[in-house]
Enzyme design. Structure first.
Site, PDB file in Angstrom:
ATOM      1  N   TYR A  65       7.703   3.852   6.295  1.00  0.00           N
ATOM      2  CA  TYR A  65       8.795   4.263   5.406  1.00  0.00           C
ATOM      3  C   TYR A  65       8.163   4.775   4.109  1.00  0.00           C
ATOM      4  CZ  TYR A  65       7.465  -0.311   3.780  1.00  0.00           C
ATOM      5  OH  TYR A  65       6.721  -1.398   3.366  1.00  0.00           O
ATOM      6  N   SER A 110       2.695  -0.238  -4.951  1.00  0.00           N
ATOM      7  CA  SER A 110       1.867  -1.090  -5.815  1.00  0.00           C
ATOM      8  C   SER A 110       0.376  -1.040  -5.502  1.00  0.00           C
ATOM      9  CB  SER A 110       2.347  -2.539  -5.775  1.00  0.00           C
ATOM     10  OG  SER A 110       1.944  -3.179  -4.588  1.00  0.00           O
ATOM     11  N   THR A 146       4.702  -5.210  -2.721  1.00  0.00           N
ATOM     12  CA  THR A 146       4.139  -6.523  -2.348  1.00  0.00           C
ATOM     13  C   THR A 146       2.620  -6.503  -2.284  1.00  0.00           C
ATOM     14  OG1 THR A 146       4.317  -5.950  -0.011  1.00  0.00           O
ATOM     15  CG2 THR A 146       6.183  -7.122  -1.018  1.00  0.00           C
TER      16      THR A 146
HETATM   17  N1  DAS Z   1       2.979  -0.153  -0.267  1.00  0.00           N
HETATM   18  C1  DAS Z   1       3.586  -1.436  -0.520  1.00  0.00           C
HETATM   19  C2  DAS Z   1       3.615  -1.687  -2.015  1.00  0.00           C
HETATM   20  O1  DAS Z   1       4.182  -0.881  -2.765  1.00  0.00           O
HETATM   21  C3  DAS Z   1       4.973  -1.540  -0.045  1.00  0.00           C
HETATM   22  C4  DAS Z   1       5.524  -2.904  -0.314  1.00  0.00           C
HETATM   23  O2  DAS Z   1       5.294  -3.761   0.539  1.00  0.00           O
HETATM   24  O3  DAS Z   1       6.149  -3.135  -1.347  1.00  0.00           O
HETATM   25  O4  DAS Z   1       3.084  -2.715  -2.405  1.00  0.00           O
END
Ligand code: DAS
Length: 359
Positions: free
Chosen positions: A56, A89, A122
């Site tokens: 996504y 992130s 995350t």
């Molecule tokens: N790519 C991951 C991040 O932005 C997506 C998530 O799990 O929030 O940390």
């Protein structure tokens, strides 16, 4: 006669409306004021279909849409939102942390802000949480929250995670607990939580040191207290900092040599965290490069890739003789954060070792 009746009916109606408005205002006045600082991540992500839970796009939904998607929040808090960043992130950097921390401290200094929720990807959520745990100068709750499924997915976990985080940030029980992570109905302390699974909703864990509470029906239940200093008790102040010292991590594995260590030092690292095997062991082919780096003034911290347990001082290496620091139980990525902040205060390794046993 008719005129008098209509006047009485109108004034009764106005009286009733006045009572309604007053009651609503009283209700709002009772609710805590929680500010949501949005930074991106999967919680703000969208997928092509309702079954898209990998592949996504993160960081596409804005903070107002996140708030509108959870109208139940308005029953538990007066919620306002700010879009601080809109990034996945894995792209979080020191400059983002400094900007976010300064905004958090300004907001928490305002009497009309009772708590803050930070929506975050995350992947590095645990790192941002630990950084804020060391630099936020308030006892008011700061709660980081993300999600493992995008907002468009079946059983998206973002909305309930956000609802729980807002409840927690507005709860007097969360005051003075340090920066918290609220995911999957669990409450974790910033220092010990880590992302432990690449895709599942229960990914945030503190395997041996454990979570500190649950959120059930929107209410937080705490069962443990953190023992290390945080927030208002720390010695770090980032208010006048525009940058942080360059600190990197070198990962150990069978057959590793000195290339990574030498490259990081050549690139200007002021501190180096060695993610050793086992109890922070130093492979023979890497150790000379670390010793040479120390001689150049680079502060070396021995951490471990293992994930749990204490890296013992003078255990697998003579730290007293090498003038190295040990990371205690901090993961390599969190040891990097503490070492960066330590180097804003001192390069004295005895002082820095004290900090690793304090925070
Ligand atoms: N790519 C991951 C991040 O932005 C997506 C998530 O799990 O929030 O940390």
């Amino acid at each position: 006669m008719l005129f008098h009746k209509s006047v009485r009916a109108t004034s009764a109606l106005f009286g009733f409306l006045f009572l309604l408005v007053t009651a609503a205002q009283a209700q709002t006045a009772k609710l805590p004021n929680v500010t949501i600082l949005a930074t991106g991540g999967t919680i703000a992500g969208t997928g092509a279909t309702s079954t898209t839970t990998v592949g996504y796009t993160a960081a596409t939904v804005g903070v107002q849409a996140l708030i509108q998607a959870v109208p139940e929040m308005t029953k538990v808090a007066n919620v306002t939102g700010e879009q601080v960043f809109q990034i996945a992130s894995e792209n979080m950097g020191n400059e983002h942390w400094l900007q976010l921390a300064k905004r958090v401290n300004v907001l928490l200094g305002q009497p009309n802000v009772d708590g803050i929720v930070i929506t975050h990807g995350t992947d590095t959520l645990e790192e941002t949480a630990y950084f804020l745990n060391l630099v936020v100068k308030s006892r008011k709750p700061v709660v980081l929250v993300g999600s493992m499924r995008p907002s468009t997915a079946l059983s998206a976990d973002g909305p309930i995670n956000l609802y729980n985080a807002v409840n927690l940030a507005g709860s007097p029980a969360a005051v003075g607990k340090g920066v918290l992570v609220a995911m999957n109905d669990q409450i974790h302390a910033a220092r010990d939580v880590t992302k432990a699974n690449t895709t599942t909703a229960d990914t945030f864990r503190a395997a041996e040191l454990g979570m500190i509470g649950y959120i059930q029906g929107g209410k937080p239940y705490f069962y443990r207290e953190v023992t290390r200093k945080h927030t208002v008790e720390t010695e770090f102040d980032i208010s006048r900092l525009d940058a942080l010292p360059q600190v990197d991590v070198a990962y150990a594995y069978a057959n590793v040599g000195a290339v990574a260590v030498n490259a990081l030092v050549a690139a200007g690292a002021k501190g180096l965290v060695h993610a050793g095997v086992g109890n922070g062991s130093l492979p023979a082919r890497t150790k000379p490069a670390l010793v040479a780096a120390r001689e150049k003034g680079v502060v070396i911290v021995r951490s471990s890739r293992v994930g749990q347990g204490i890296v013992a001082r003078n255990g697998e290496a003579n730290d007293d003789q090498l003038d190295f620091v040990v990371a205690d139980t901090l993961s390599p990525q969190k040891a990097r954060i503490l070492l960066m902040l330590a180097l804003t205060k001192t390069s004295n390794t005895k002082e820095i070792q004290r900090m690793f046993y304090t925070y």
